[in-house]
Design an enzyme around this catalytic site. Structure first.
Site: not given
Ligand code: UDP
Length: 321
Positions: A14, A34, A38, A59, A111, A150, A154, A164, A180
């Site tokens: 989306f 992708d 979903t 994936d 990289r 989830y 996250k 990082y 959203t």
């Protein structure tokens, strides 16, 4: 002008597909990765034959980055189920995409020396005990509840991005996207706006979970895309909230949907979801100060546009069957 090269994970989803559009329109070379768990090729159909668009159906978790030597200027990691029914259905996949998947995207970034953006979520605040939620609030998450795949995924992702940045000086950004909605959400997405609109269009009752007094603030896709692309131009590394500050109860949303569609609907009260946040509204002072960003499309206008999109989709579906 620019032939900047952009990598977008979740680019057929989306939000991701709208981001692909944005950079394609600006003459960039866009690579979309992708696995379509979903997302859908329908969202990027119009881009598939363009010379500056490349789609990799893969994936990100199992993606072999050692044999992938492309260099990018910007890397956006948007891949992840985001609708509660999707991450309930794909719990392990959600955790892996946000942990192992985030690591792979960060390695590609490191990289190339690219700019990196991680799409996090208001779910990192869990069921918040303060409102509105500012980035300095650490949240109230149940680490073992059904939403934790989830929320914690996250939160781990954010932590890895910061690691990082701190360890390798990677040029990272984190946005926390609040609810959203808009064109290209799936009819069967399961979130409240697609559910209500498709229920209206098919003459079904509106399904309200619990008493409907829980609140959310809904931001239209165009505004979110504007926020994401401004964010990549900053050098700010800590999380930034992006979302609407107009807060509505789910019951109020049923009223607004009926008003803009002119359809009277009945309400079906269903059991509440476990750990469903009772309130959600962002403090967007940081985005205002840093990006000069705030949403510009009202809920009514955005819902009208989304309704037209769903109406055409449901219409097409019926014609074909
Ligand atoms: N919700 C609802 N009926 C639905 C779908 C969702 O009442 O058919 C409620 C849900 O319980 C939550 C709110 O609407 O309180 C927003 O849910 P959504 O799945 O859109 O997103 P969330 O903010 O929970 O990720």
């Amino acid at each position: 002008m620019s032939k900047r090269k952009v990598l977008i994970s979740g680019g057929a989803g989306f939000i991701g597909s709208h981001l692909c559009d944005y950079y394609i329109q600006r003459e960039c070379k866009v690579w979309c990765i992708d696995n379509l768990c979903t997302g859908s090729t329908e969202n990027i159909q119009h881009l598939l034959n363009l010379h500056n668009f490349k789609f990799i159906q893969q994936d990100i978790v199992s993606f072999n980055i050692d044999t992938f030597q492309e260099k990018f200027d910007m890397v956006f990691h948007l891949a992840s189920p985001a609708s509660p029914p999707d991450y309930f259905r794909l719990p392990v996949e959600t955790l892996k995409t946000n942990s192992l998947g985030t690591e792979k995207m960060l390695e590609i970034t490191r990289r190339c020396g690219a700019k990196f953006l991680f799409s996090s979520t208001s779910e990192v605040y869990g069921d918040p005990l303060i409102s509105p939620q500012s980035e300095t609030y650490w949240g109230n998450v149940n680490p073992v509840g059904p939403r934790s795949v989830y929320d914690e995924g996250k939160r781990y992702g954010e932590s890895l991005v910061m690691a990082y940045h701190r360890k390798y000086n990677t040029d990272t950004r984190i946005i926390r996207i609040f609810n959203t909605y808009g064109e290209r959400m799936r009819i069967e997405d399961g979130r409240v706006i697609p559910n209500f609109i498709s229920q209206i269009l098919t003459g079904k009752p509106l399904t309200v979970y619990g008493d409907g007094k829980q609140t959310r603030s809904f931001c239209y896709i165009e505004d979110i895309i504007r926020g994401i692309v401004s964010m990549i131009d900053t050098t700010y590394h800590l999380p930034v909230n992006l979302g609407s500050t107009y807060e509505f109860t789910v019951i109020q949303l049923t009223e607004i949907i009926q008003k803009i569609t002119g359809v009277k609907a009945t309400i079906d009260f269903l059991p509440p979801l476990e750990d469903d946040p009772k309130q959600r509204r962002p403090d967007i002072s940081k985005a205002k100060e840093l990006l000069n960003w705030e949403p510009s499309i009202s809920l009514e206008d955005g819902l009208k546009r989304t309704f037209l999109f769903f109406r055409s989709r449901i219409g097409i579906g019926k014609g074909e069957k």
